[in-house]
Design a protein around this motif. Structure first.
Motif, short mmCIF file in Angstrom:
data_model
loop_
_atom_site.label_atom_id
_atom_site.label_comp_id
_atom_site.label_asym_id
_atom_site.label_seq_id
_atom_site.Cartn_x
_atom_site.Cartn_y
_atom_site.Cartn_z
N LEU A 28 13.15 -5.80 4.15
CA LEU A 28 12.36 -6.99 3.82
C LEU A 28 11.47 -7.42 4.98
O LEU A 28 10.30 -7.76 4.79
N GLU A 31 8.70 -4.77 5.32
CA GLU A 31 7.69 -4.90 4.26
C GLU A 31 6.77 -6.09 4.52
O GLU A 31 5.56 -6.02 4.32
N ARG A 32 7.32 -7.21 4.99
CA ARG A 32 6.49 -8.37 5.32
C ARG A 32 5.50 -8.00 6.41
O ARG A 32 4.32 -8.35 6.35
N ARG A 116 11.00 0.17 -2.55
CA ARG A 116 11.44 -1.05 -3.23
C ARG A 116 12.60 -0.75 -4.18
O ARG A 116 13.53 -1.54 -4.28
N ALA A 123 17.30 -6.88 -1.45
CA ALA A 123 16.41 -8.03 -1.60
C ALA A 123 17.04 -9.08 -2.52
O ALA A 123 16.99 -10.28 -2.23
N GLU A 126 19.88 -10.83 -0.60
CA GLU A 126 19.38 -11.77 0.39
C GLU A 126 18.87 -13.04 -0.28
O GLU A 126 19.11 -14.15 0.19
N CYS A 127 18.19 -12.90 -1.40
CA CYS A 127 17.69 -14.06 -2.14
C CYS A 127 18.86 -14.90 -2.66
O CYS A 127 18.87 -16.12 -2.54
N LEU A 162 10.87 -14.70 1.04
CA LEU A 162 11.44 -13.68 0.14
C LEU A 162 10.69 -13.58 -1.18
O LEU A 162 11.00 -12.73 -2.01
#
Length: 168
Positions: A28, A31-32, A116, A123, A126-127, A162
């Protein structure tokens, strides 16, 4: 004016990707950062593509223009293809060798989709953890309201990063 352009091009944000190579656990964050570098390098299509992949789950590849197409169309396609190659090479260069091996012959579009898919669970987890932390955030007796508000703001900002903003 030329010196300004040259100096701007010499300043590169690629070091943010190079310092923390993608290993999987840091997907994550990687990717950001991957959204920042092509944007800085004026490869605008990349950010729009990534949003489209999020919405539709598939890539949209443009077909090469015909030989009798206008020169501007052929040049635009060539620039887009060159930019896509640059982004793909950047992605590969900033991955661990294990991930590189599996993606070396993949274009940037398919590479980000595969990554992804591989790390989607991470992801979601984490969310989920961020939402749970926000919901469990209670002000402790004797603490300042300011500290509590700042703690909640950090949770809300994390959810925003996120891709899950908290509605007003």
């Amino acid at each position: 004016m030329t010196n300004t352009v040259t100096n701007t091009n010499n300043f590169s944000l690629r070091s943010i990707l190079e310092k923390d190579k993608l290993t999987g656990a840091n997907f994550l964050d990687w990717e950001r950062n991957l959204m920042i570098v092509p944007r800085h390098e004026r490869k605008w299509f990349w950010r729009h593509f990534c949003r489209k992949v999020e919405k539709e789950g598939k890539s949209v590849k443009s077909e090469a223009p015909s030989a009798n197409a206008a020169a501007t169309v052929r040049n635009a396609y060539r620039k887009h293809s060159d930019d896509l190659l640059d982004v793909g090479c950047l992605m590969l260069a900033t991955m661990s060798p294990d991930l590189q091996t599996g993606l070396i012959n993949t274009n940037a579009y398919d590479m980000i989709r595969q990554l992804r898919d591989m790390f989607q669970t991470q992801a979601h987890t984490e969310c989920y953890d961020a939402i749970r932390a926000l919901n469990a955030c209670k002000m402790a007796k004797g603490t300042s309201v300011n500290d509590h508000v700042m703690k909640m703001k950090r949770h809300i900002d994390h959810l925003e990063r996120l891709g899950h903003p908290v509605p007003l």
